[in-house]
Design a protein around this motif. Structure first.
Motif, PDB file in Angstrom:
ATOM      1  N   UNK A  58     -36.445 -77.949  96.976  1.00 18.40           N
ATOM      2  CA  UNK A  58     -34.995 -77.874  96.807  1.00 18.40           C
ATOM      3  C   UNK A  58     -34.767 -77.841  95.296  1.00 18.40           C
ATOM      4  N   UNK A  59     -34.572 -76.643  94.766  1.00 11.47           N
ATOM      5  CA  UNK A  59     -34.420 -76.503  93.315  1.00 11.47           C
ATOM      6  C   UNK A  59     -33.087 -77.140  92.919  1.00 11.47           C
ATOM      7  N   UNK A  60     -33.154 -78.153  92.066  1.00 12.99           N
ATOM      8  CA  UNK A  60     -32.014 -79.054  91.913  1.00 12.99           C
ATOM      9  C   UNK A  60     -31.473 -79.063  90.499  1.00 12.99           C
ATOM     10  N   UNK A  61     -30.161 -78.995  90.371  1.00 19.31           N
ATOM     11  CA  UNK A  61     -29.543 -79.359  89.097  1.00 19.31           C
ATOM     12  C   UNK A  61     -28.333 -80.237  89.378  1.00 19.31           C
ATOM     13  N   UNK A  62     -28.411 -81.474  88.933  1.00 15.77           N
ATOM     14  CA  UNK A  62     -27.338 -82.441  89.181  1.00 15.77           C
ATOM     15  C   UNK A  62     -26.994 -83.159  87.878  1.00 15.77           C
ATOM     16  N   UNK A 106     -32.106 -68.281 101.396  1.00 17.39           N
ATOM     17  CA  UNK A 106     -32.222 -69.562 100.687  1.00 17.39           C
ATOM     18  C   UNK A 106     -30.956 -70.371 100.956  1.00 17.39           C
ATOM     19  N   UNK A 107     -31.135 -71.624 101.370  1.00 20.73           N
ATOM     20  CA  UNK A 107     -29.988 -72.465 101.672  1.00 20.73           C
ATOM     21  C   UNK A 107     -29.340 -73.025 100.415  1.00 20.73           C
ATOM     22  N   UNK A 150     -34.273 -74.159  99.037  1.00 15.09           N
ATOM     23  CA  UNK A 150     -32.829 -74.327  98.852  1.00 15.09           C
ATOM     24  C   UNK A 150     -32.521 -74.589  97.389  1.00 15.09           C
ATOM     25  N   UNK A 151     -31.250 -74.410  97.060  1.00 10.06           N
ATOM     26  CA  UNK A 151     -30.764 -74.795  95.736  1.00 10.06           C
ATOM     27  C   UNK A 151     -29.789 -75.953  95.946  1.00 10.06           C
ATOM     28  N   UNK A 152     -29.976 -77.028  95.178  1.00  9.25           N
ATOM     29  CA  UNK A 152     -29.182 -78.238  95.394  1.00  9.25           C
ATOM     30  C   UNK A 152     -28.264 -78.476  94.194  1.00  9.25           C
TER      31      UNK A 152
END
Lengths: 318, 297
Positions: free
Chosen positions: A65-69, A120-121, A100-102
């Protein structure tokens, strides 16, 4: 390892009252801390080489889940991340896509637009992430907003304050309410194991989340240290395995935060295979919440393909 | 039984402490990942010590350490880097006897000749230390251009430099390849002489106890033929010095591998390390940055 004996014939009546729920959760067998840590350490020593390594690297990429937060996230940053999700290694079209991208709820629409038609979700955090310190009404609205914007997956946080003070019914009801608000979206429940302190609590929170309707249980927000660790993930994998034995349902697990190297990712995959079983070696049932992990996986992949050590200069900064 | 501070033998003499030296990387002294070590003999074939035999994975870890150290080291002021190099010379001076004994044993020289080589090595550190804050004046320039710009060129470090150190000159040659690489802000991965690694091991101990940040110099004892190709093909290495490669075809192969990411390559040559080194090594690992600064508007 022996499976946890839940001590009840049917899980259906466990959730019929808060009292029964509490008795069930407190009646779960304790986690042998030393045993869990030793087991995780042993699994971490397995040697995965050549074709098995190539398989593991590609599987790990598909589980990300490729994440940027970050507070400083912009639509531009999210678009760049989506481009990377679609084509992780521009120099090698055989590199698979991520799962997915988060992102935060307000950036879901941007990500959704970028990822249209790719499979991709889009995952969105919700429920006053990361602290979860808001009223239920706001958490429900937060979730509905994310889903309305197109989120396929919702990552909610539990109320750790309520959990740690023993108000299990409150936590249960909140997860159930978000489950309903999320509709068809996949629900991932973040336990924030770094704040739960003990493995016993992690086991209880895992069961609580699964009983309340989670599709996935997730270790951490990534905002609290320690984030995901191998022993914590092991305990959660045991919980989903036991839940599967009791109900026949498959619940996913997502370690998030602190997994940065391909070596670490492979240790997790070994643990998944040896604990929950090969069924869980699937992006539908196991995910990595990570961003910098992807570059290390790609570099290892390039090393296998070309025989030479690559450098970070040849992969995107993110 | 009386406790004794040293290990007794039958005739009461003290037992030798036979050393197995480790590698130096990222400011620490790890064993080789491969678990290998090899026997180091003196020039007459008598046992001196055991040294770790570095593998390709040790080289990989050393490059990661060097890359990590590059940002901080290259961002220091040139003056400060000069001070750090001077400090290396100071700490070496304190270990003069140890270096002399090791050079004498490794190269089969009299102790007097070895001392002279150690003197020359320490002087070389001082000489290069002096260059730290003079390099930009000599190599840089302000350039006359036909426009309203102040145009100037500045030397900057190229990045991670792999150094295959000379096989014969175990300390002076080693110093002569490391100092010019790091003085300008590069970080180095050094593969020592295979048969004469002890002065390099001691130099690693000097680095660890002077002001050199961990990862700026990483020292691998072992075979340049084994590790060299991995460093030459490594895409995160920006330059390579082939001083320690004795075989012509091997050097050509390394040069070809280094072309993949356009590394700066220094080919092996017959070099007299006792001569004044000149600026060629110093300027080998530099990038010139030219700035066009608008004026008069």
């Amino acid at each position: 390892m022996t499976t946890t004996d839940t001590g009840v014939d049917s899980l259906a009546d466990v959730t019929s009252s808060e009292d029964r729920l509490r008795r069930f959760l407190l009646g779960l067998p304790g986690v042998d801390q030393v045993g869990a840590e030793a087991r995780a350490a042993t699994l971490g020593t397995r040697s995965i080489k050549t074709t098995a390594k190539a398989y593991a690297l590609d599987l790990a990429i598909q589980m990300i889940d490729l994440t940027t937060l970050e507070g400083q996230d912009t639509p531009g940053k999210v678009r760049a991340l989506c481009a990377k999700a679609k084509r992780p290694d521009p120099a090698d079209p055989t590199a698979p896509q991520v799962a997915a991208v988060c992102v935060y709820p307000d950036l879901v629409a941007t990500a959704k637009f970028e990822l249209k038609g790719t499979g991709i979700n889009v995952a969105s955090v919700a429920t006053a992430f990361p602290s979860g310190r808001s009223s239920l009404a706001i958490k429900i609205q937060d979730t509905k907003d994310a889903v309305a914007a197109g989120a396929d997956e919702v990552d909610m946080v539990i109320d750790r304050g309520a959990f740690l003070s023993g108000r299990y019914g409150l936590v249960f009801d909140e997860i159930a309410a978000i489950r309903e608000a999320a509709g068809d979206a996949h629900l991932k429940v973040i336990l924030e194991t770094g704040e739960l302190v003990t493995y016993d609590n992690v086991r209880r929170a895992s069961w609580l989340a699964m009983l309340a309707g989670a599709d996935f249980i997730k270790t951490s927000t990534g905002k609290v240290s320690p984030a995901a660790t191998l022993p914590v993930t092991l305990v959660m994998l045991e919980a989903v395995r036991d839940y599967h034995e009791a109900t026949g349902l498959h619940i996913g697990v997502k370690p998030a935060g602190g997994i940065r190297t391909a070596k670490d990712a492979i240790k997790y995959l070994v643990t998944v295979n040896e604990t929950a079983g090969p069924d869980w070696l699937d992006p539908e049932l196991f995910r990595f919440g990570a961003s910098s992990l992807l570059n290390d996986l790609l570099m290892q992949r390039t090393k296998l393909a070309t025989g030479n050590y690559p450098g970070p200069d040849y992969f995107t900064l993110d | 039984m009386v406790w004794r501070p040293t290990l007794p033998t039958k005739d009461g003499a003290r037992l030798d402490v036979r050393k197995t030296y480790k590698l130096y990387g990222g400011g620490a002294f790890p064993r080789s990942e491969s678990g290998r070590s090899y026997v180091v003999n003196d020039a007459k074939g008598k046992f001196l010590a055991n040294a770790s035999q570095a593998s390709r994975k040790d080289a990989r870890d050393a490059v990661v350490a060097a890359r990590k150290a590059f940002g901080g080291w290259s961002a220091r002021t040139a003056y400060n880097r000069g001070q750090v190099l001077y400090r290396i010379a100071e700490v070496m001076e304190g270990r003069h006897e140890q270096f002399s004994a090791e050079v004498a044993a490794s190269e089969g020289l009299s102790i007097g000749k070895a001392r002279a080589l150690v003197d020359a090595s320490i002087d070389r550190w001082v000489w290069y230390a002096g260059w730290a804050d003079k390099l930009a004046q000599v190599v840089g320039s302000s350039n006359p251009v036909a426009g309203p710009y102040f145009d100037f060129s500045l030397p900057e470090a190229t990045g991670v430099v792999a150094l295959l150190a000379p096989q014969d000159s175990s300390l002076l040659g080693l110093t002569s390849v490391i100092a010019p690489a790091i003085v300008s802000g590069n970080t180095a991965v050094v593969v020592t002489s295979f048969e004469r690694p002890l002065p390099a091991v001691t130099l690693g101990e000097v680095m660890a106890t002077s002001d050199v940040p961990g990862g700026v110099v990483n020292i691998l004892t072992g075979s340049a033929s084994e590790i060299g190709p991995w460093l030459a093909a490594h895409l995160d290495v920006n330059a390579i010095d082939l001083a320690g490669v004795t075989d012509h075809e091997e050097a050509t192969a390394l040069e070809a591998a280094a072309a993949e990411n356009l590394k700066r390559v220094r080919r092996p040559a017959d070099e007299d390390w006792t001569e004044s080194p000149g600026l060629s090594r110093l300027t080998q690992y530099l990038e010139l940055k030219t700035v066009w600064h608008p004026i008069g508007i």
